[in-house]
Design an enzyme around this catalytic site. Structure first.
Site, PDB file in Angstrom:
ATOM      1  N   GLY A 235      18.524 -33.469  78.142  1.00  0.00           N
ATOM      2  CA  GLY A 235      17.690 -32.541  77.400  1.00  0.00           C
ATOM      3  C   GLY A 235      18.549 -31.349  77.015  1.00  0.00           C
ATOM      4  N   ALA A 236      18.533 -30.989  75.740  1.00  0.00           N
ATOM      5  CA  ALA A 236      19.480 -29.991  75.247  1.00  0.00           C
ATOM      6  C   ALA A 236      19.462 -28.681  76.025  1.00  0.00           C
ATOM      7  CB  ALA A 236      19.225 -29.740  73.756  1.00  0.00           C
TER       8      ALA A 236
ATOM      9  N   ARG B  65      29.047 -34.438  76.017  1.00  0.00           N
ATOM     10  CA  ARG B  65      28.112 -35.018  75.053  1.00  0.00           C
ATOM     11  C   ARG B  65      28.239 -34.249  73.735  1.00  0.00           C
ATOM     12  NH1 ARG B  65      22.255 -36.600  76.822  1.00  0.00           N
ATOM     13  NH2 ARG B  65      22.694 -38.102  75.163  1.00  0.00           N
TER      14      ARG B  65
ATOM     15  N   ASP C 130      17.551 -31.945  69.710  1.00  0.00           N
ATOM     16  CA  ASP C 130      18.833 -31.634  70.337  1.00  0.00           C
ATOM     17  C   ASP C 130      19.737 -30.798  69.444  1.00  0.00           C
ATOM     18  OD1 ASP C 130      19.448 -33.448  73.031  1.00  0.00           O
ATOM     19  OD2 ASP C 130      17.829 -34.197  71.788  1.00  0.00           O
TER      20      ASP C 130
ATOM     21  N   ASN D 258      17.050 -35.811  67.146  1.00  0.00           N
ATOM     22  CA  ASN D 258      16.369 -36.040  68.425  1.00  0.00           C
ATOM     23  C   ASN D 258      16.649 -37.479  68.845  1.00  0.00           C
ATOM     24  OD1 ASN D 258      14.600 -34.932  70.513  1.00  0.00           O
ATOM     25  ND2 ASN D 258      13.100 -36.433  69.820  1.00  0.00           N
ATOM     26  N   LYS D 259      16.116 -37.871  69.963  1.00  0.00           N
ATOM     27  CA  LYS D 259      16.372 -39.197  70.513  1.00  0.00           C
ATOM     28  C   LYS D 259      16.092 -40.282  69.485  1.00  0.00           C
ATOM     29  CE  LYS D 259      17.707 -39.697  73.767  1.00  0.00           C
ATOM     30  NZ  LYS D 259      19.142 -39.800  74.121  1.00  0.00           N
TER      31      LYS D 259
END
Length: 359
Positions: free
Chosen positions: A56-57, A98, A246, A256-257
């Site tokens: 999670g960012a 990441r 993110d 996002n995901k």
């Protein structure tokens, strides 16, 4: 709907002073096991971020800030020049964990900018000040979550069926989350909501984490496979969608995901508002559009050997991007701690962020 009064466990906790360590929930073990990791080296923090023990960012940013402190503990008795060189080494190393979550780089850059003003202090004094800044980042994140909830709660009417994708709750932040903070705040207003959580393949953050959080807070939730979202919309079960992000470009395009873009398209097709909830630190105004957002590619084994079981033939090619980008025109509003961005345009993004910064 009422929420549970039990305080949910904190995603991460700093234990001790400048010689302390970072304790965090190992999210790869949820929901079957509740395990906490003790990160005492910068390598352990890097690995926790990389392997999604912390994810999670906003949470990644907080973890990286504390990771910087951990990485500098070994240089506390070094010369100022050696301490400075070690800081650059540590922050560059953590930045490599990441590539997509901009909060990671935001937090590291914030510590680096602070360190550049501390040249007259001893390494021990600098370390103390950097730890204070990491704690401030964590506290600001907690306050940010609460503000996002306040600004977004009115978007969800009583009786709403709301879909969320991936996990944008307390596990992804230092507070109540981003997307889930809006849901929790609406519930606290006494609204009855039914939350639908996509599984979020291939790592099932929705199934493993979001449903766990919602249960912890006593919020009614139903788990669905990613491929069921469109049909649930067609049946009228869902009347709003809210996700986290993110990284958000200057024009409002939001990463996002993986799977979020598909959900946004489905929402558009069914006339359902699609909302994004994210703090101002998630915006990367140096990127004009989402086309410039780097997309992390993850190991093929996450798809072919999900959770240790082989589900695809040997030698099959795999494409496994961790994120996708939802164009601004598909987003009804972005909920930030500084207020709503609506309509989602470059001009409105700039105006909202600037107004909040000057407030």
């Amino acid at each position: 709907m009422t929420t549970d009064n039990t305080t949910p466990p904190r995603t991460m906790t700093w234990v001790g002073g400048t010689d302390g360590y970072l304790r965090l929930i190992d999210q790869t073990k949820l929901p079957v096991e509740f395990v906490e990791l003790e990160c005492r080296t910068v390598e352990e923090v890097w690995q926790a971020i990389k392997q999604l023990s912390v994810r999670g960012a906003p949470a990644i940013g907080v973890a990286a800030a504390y990771g910087t402190v951990i990485g500098l503990q070994s240089a506390v008795n070094a010369t100022p020049e050696e301490f400075d060189a070690r800081r650059r080494e540590v922050t560059e190393y953590l930045a490599s964990s990441r590539p997509t979550a901009v909060n990671l780089f935001w937090a590291l850059n914030r510590l680096n900018r602070l360190a550049e003003t501390l040249a007259d202090l001893t390494p021990a004094q600098q370390l103390e000040r950097l730890l204070e800044e990491a704690r401030e980042i964590e506290e600001e994140d907690r306050e940010m979550c609460a503000a996002i909830g306040r600004h977004g709660a009115d978007l969800l009417a009583d009786g709403t069926g709301v879909l969320t994708h991936c996990n944008a709750g307390g596990l992804a932040t230092a507070g109540d989350g981003t997307a889930l903070s809006v849901i929790f705040a609406a519930a606290a207003q006494g609204k009855t909501l039914q939350v639908y959580a996509d599984e979020t393949r291939p790592l099932l953050q929705g199934a493993r984490l979001t449903t766990w959080e919602l249960q912890q807070r006593g919020v009614p939730a139903t788990l669905i496979c990613d491929s069921m979202a469109g049909w649930a919309m067609k049946e009228g079960r869902i009347s709003a969608v809210i996700t986290g992000a993110d990284r958000i470009a200057a024009n409002g395009d939001a990463a996002n995901k993986i799977g979020t873009y598909s959900v946004a398209l489905l929402a558009k097709a069914h006339g359902i508002p699609f909302y994004v909830a994210a703090p101002s630190s998630t915006f990367d105004l140096e990127l004009a559009t989402g086309a410039d957002i780097p997309i992390e590619q993850r190991a093929p084994e996450e798809v072919t050997h999900g959770f240790g079981k082989q589900t695809a033939p040997d030698g099959i090619g795999v494409y496994n991007p961790a994120f996708d980008v939802t164009p601004a025109e598909l987003i009804e509003a972005i909920v930030t701690e500084r207020g709503l961005i609506r309509p989602v345009t470059a001009e409105q993004v700039a105006a909202t962020l600037a107004a909040g910064a000057s407030a």
